[in-house]
Design a protein around this motif. Structure first.
Motif, PDB file in Angstrom:
ATOM      1  N   UNK A 123      -5.091  29.269 -20.938  1.00  0.00           N
ATOM      2  CA  UNK A 123      -4.223  29.096 -19.778  1.00  0.00           C
ATOM      3  C   UNK A 123      -2.754  29.258 -20.143  1.00  0.00           C
ATOM      4  N   UNK A 124      -2.469  29.315 -21.475  1.00  0.00           N
ATOM      5  CA  UNK A 124      -1.098  29.553 -21.917  1.00  0.00           C
ATOM      6  C   UNK A 124      -0.811  31.044 -22.102  1.00  0.00           C
ATOM      7  N   UNK A 175      -1.847  31.319 -15.555  1.00  0.00           N
ATOM      8  CA  UNK A 175      -3.125  30.685 -15.228  1.00  0.00           C
ATOM      9  C   UNK A 175      -3.007  29.175 -15.378  1.00  0.00           C
ATOM     10  N   UNK A 176      -3.870  28.456 -14.674  1.00  0.00           N
ATOM     11  CA  UNK A 176      -3.891  26.993 -14.751  1.00  0.00           C
ATOM     12  C   UNK A 176      -5.347  26.543 -14.716  1.00  0.00           C
ATOM     13  N   UNK A 177      -5.810  26.004 -15.835  1.00  0.00           N
ATOM     14  CA  UNK A 177      -7.214  25.593 -15.900  1.00  0.00           C
ATOM     15  C   UNK A 177      -7.507  24.452 -14.945  1.00  0.00           C
ATOM     16  N   UNK A 178      -6.509  23.570 -14.746  1.00  0.00           N
ATOM     17  CA  UNK A 178      -6.734  22.433 -13.859  1.00  0.00           C
ATOM     18  C   UNK A 178      -6.905  22.863 -12.406  1.00  0.00           C
ATOM     19  N   UNK A 179      -6.378  24.017 -12.041  1.00  0.00           N
ATOM     20  CA  UNK A 179      -6.557  24.535 -10.673  1.00  0.00           C
ATOM     21  C   UNK A 179      -7.879  25.272 -10.535  1.00  0.00           C
ATOM     22  N   UNK A 180      -8.200  26.126 -11.515  1.00  0.00           N
ATOM     23  CA  UNK A 180      -9.451  26.888 -11.480  1.00  0.00           C
ATOM     24  C   UNK A 180      -9.864  27.166 -12.912  1.00  0.00           C
ATOM     25  N   UNK A 206     -13.456  32.582 -18.240  1.00  0.00           N
ATOM     26  CA  UNK A 206     -13.290  31.145 -18.449  1.00  0.00           C
ATOM     27  C   UNK A 206     -11.893  30.879 -19.008  1.00  0.00           C
ATOM     28  N   UNK A 207     -11.200  29.909 -18.414  1.00  0.00           N
ATOM     29  CA  UNK A 207      -9.839  29.555 -18.834  1.00  0.00           C
ATOM     30  C   UNK A 207      -9.917  28.426 -19.857  1.00  0.00           C
ATOM     31  N   UNK A 208      -9.341  28.680 -21.054  1.00  0.00           N
ATOM     32  CA  UNK A 208      -9.333  27.666 -22.110  1.00  0.00           C
ATOM     33  C   UNK A 208      -8.171  26.698 -21.878  1.00  0.00           C
ATOM     34  N   UNK A 209      -8.441  25.402 -22.118  1.00  0.00           N
ATOM     35  CA  UNK A 209      -7.464  24.359 -21.805  1.00  0.00           C
ATOM     36  C   UNK A 209      -6.424  24.210 -22.908  1.00  0.00           C
ATOM     37  N   UNK A 210      -5.199  23.851 -22.496  1.00  0.00           N
ATOM     38  CA  UNK A 210      -4.156  23.402 -23.415  1.00  0.00           C
ATOM     39  C   UNK A 210      -3.636  22.073 -22.879  1.00  0.00           C
TER      40      UNK A 210
END
Length: 520
Positions: A123-124, A175-180, A206-210
């Motif tokens: 997501x970064x 991108x924002x993992x918390x949104x999607x 798939x969005x990887x979290x930070x």
């Protein structure tokens, strides 16, 4: 032998051909069975029997592909199902035939190398970061070039782009993992030579979290402390949440902020299990002195880099029962049982007094101007237009006005009846006229009309404008008005018209006074 042509796009289980072996028998002796005994299409086609017509029905078992195989040859046997043992020596009771199936080429849409592509991105990731690549080709012999695009109905926010020629997918915005956390998009592959042929491939990104979200209270706490609380008493247990999703789970650390660390009212104990406990440091809390306390709590997560936040816990001082259950927490309610503070009551009374003063001021000004408090619209005639629509009568109008008024004013009748209705023909004696000065005639003429209007019950209730005209003095022939001539009160004698000859007979008949002229 038989030969059939079928398109390669023919669906599975579709009928390719129907064949039938001839048999002179009837009934059960004519029942047959078919089977494919040889050929290169054993696994692609199958044959069955139509019980009503005894035909062999050839159907498809697998999809056809012109590019893989253009034709198939089948050896099919037809045999009687019921054979009389007495005639076995006459056998065999079967026959063979050859069926050739020709596969025709059909323009097919592009085909992707995989039905589903799985990709991951942080997501970064910056805009323009490459995520992955998809590939498709034209299965036809022409092998037309393919162009790629994203079905925007599956990417409404336009997070991703794709290169039309290479199929490389890149990020188009942050991108924002918390949104999607997962984006499922559809990629379209289109033939360059025939844009109507479109293939579809599916991509799951798939969005990887930070660690980009600070921890915060798990809920809105409603904390109370009793007035009779003792030092070291637990008044609240708190926990925290974080929108991020670290691989090893969350770990939170709790403490009081630097400015609250040395307060004399409350303290905080970190339980090392992502929770903390708030305790009192003294007794003797009184609502009258301070009804609410604000305790700032510092929370840190274990991410890399770690993030922190300051959350404020609101603590209300309450009157509690013997079991420590809060009963009343409102300091103003303790001072003023009525439920309103002194300041609120003063404000309400000030508003009421202001309204009363305004009303009295308005009433006083109205009285000085001698004007009513309520405006009467019916008395306001400043811009009212009253329209009567009364028209002057012509020579034939004998209903609305007295046309005999248009006479010579050198003479004056003693009596005159108003003609507001159609006059009836009557035999009246001629009135007596007298000569008087013109100014007297005019004055008496007007007064006479005024008196008639006052006593007339049929007169209109509104003012009406009536015009009275006269012809002047000195006319030897006197009034020539036809309106006066036909009046039943006219003093003009027209009997001499009968002596003027046949040319004046019509006038003599109209203006004569004989009995035969009354209704002319």
């Amino acid at each position: 032998s038989y030969q059939y042509n079928v398109p390669e796009s023919l669906p599975v289980a579709s009928v390719v051909a129907r064949i039938k072996a001839a048999d002179a028998d009837v009934g059960p002796n004519a029942e047959m069975e078919y089977k494919i005994v040889d050929g290169d299409g054993l696994g692609v086609f199958k044959i069955s029997v139509d019980k009503d017509t005894q035909e062999g029905i050839i159907t498809i078992q697998k999809e056809l592909d012109f590019e893989a195989k253009t034709s198939y040859t089948l050896r099919i046997e037809a045999a009687n199902m019921h054979v009389d043992p007495r005639f076995l020596s006459l056998g065999p009771f079967s026959d063979m035939t050859t069926v050739k199936v020709i596969v025709e080429d059909v323009d097919e849409p592009p085909v992707f190398t995989s039905r589903l592509y799985s990709m991951v991105v942080s997501e970064a990731a910056k805009v323009g970061t490459i995520i992955g690549t998809v590939a498709a080709h034209d299965p036809d012999a022409s092998n037309s070039p393919v162009r790629y695009s994203i079905d925007r109905n599956t990417d409404l926010e336009r997070y991703f782009n794709i290169d039309a020629n290479s199929g490389v997918i890149t990020t188009a915005k942050s991108l924002d993992r918390e949104t999607n956390a997962v984006h499922n998009i559809t990629v379209l592959a289109m033939e360059s030579q025939n844009p109507a042929q479109i293939g579809r491939g599916y991509v799951a990104i798939t969005i990887l979290d930070i660690n980009d979200n600070a921890p915060e209270f798990a809920m809105e706490y409603e904390t109370t402390v009793c007035e009779n609380a003792q030092p070291g008493q637990v008044i609240q247990k708190i926990s925290a949440i974080d929108k991020d999703d670290p691989p090893n789970g969350h770990q939170f650390y709790f403490s009081l902020t630097a400015e609250a660390a040395n307060n004399h009212n409350f303290t905080l104990q970190d339980n090392k299990d992502n929770t903390a406990t708030v305790l009192t440091k003294r007794n003797g809390f009184r609502r009258q002195e301070q009804s609410v306390f604000y305790l700032p709590i510092f929370i840190v997560d274990s991410g890399s880099p770690s993030l922190s936040s300051t959350n404020t816990l609101t603590i209300r001082v309450c009157d509690c029962d013997a079991d420590g259950i809060a009963q009343t927490c409102n300091a103003e309610a303790y001072i003023l049982p009525a439920g309103l503070s002194t300041g609120a009551l003063i404000a309400i009374l000030a508003c009421v007094l202001t309204l009363l003063v305004l009303v009295l001021l308005i009433v006083t000004m109205r009285r000085r101007k001698k004007e009513p408090l309520i405006f009467d619209e019916e008395r306001d005639i400043r811009e009212n237009i009253v329209r009567y629509d009364d028209e002057g009568g012509g020579e034939e109008d004998t209903e609305a006005f007295d046309m005999a008024a248009l006479r010579n004013l050198n003479i004056m009748r003693d009596t005159k009846t108003r003609r507001d209705v159609t006059p009836e023909i009557q035999f009246l004696s001629r009135p007596t006229f007298k000569s008087i000065p013109d100014n007297v005639i005019f004055r008496e003429f007007i007064w006479e009309r005024l008196k008639e209007a006052d006593v007339d019950p049929c007169a209109p209730p509104y003012d009406s404008l009536q015009t009275y005209a006269f012809e002047g003095n000195g006319s030897v022939a006197e009034s020539l008005s036809s309106l006066d001539s036909i009046s039943s009160n006219s003093d003009q004698n027209y009997d001499y018209l009968s002596d003027w000859g046949p040319r004046f007979k019509r006038l003599a008949d109209m203006y004569g006074t004989g009995p035969d002229c009354l209704y002319s």
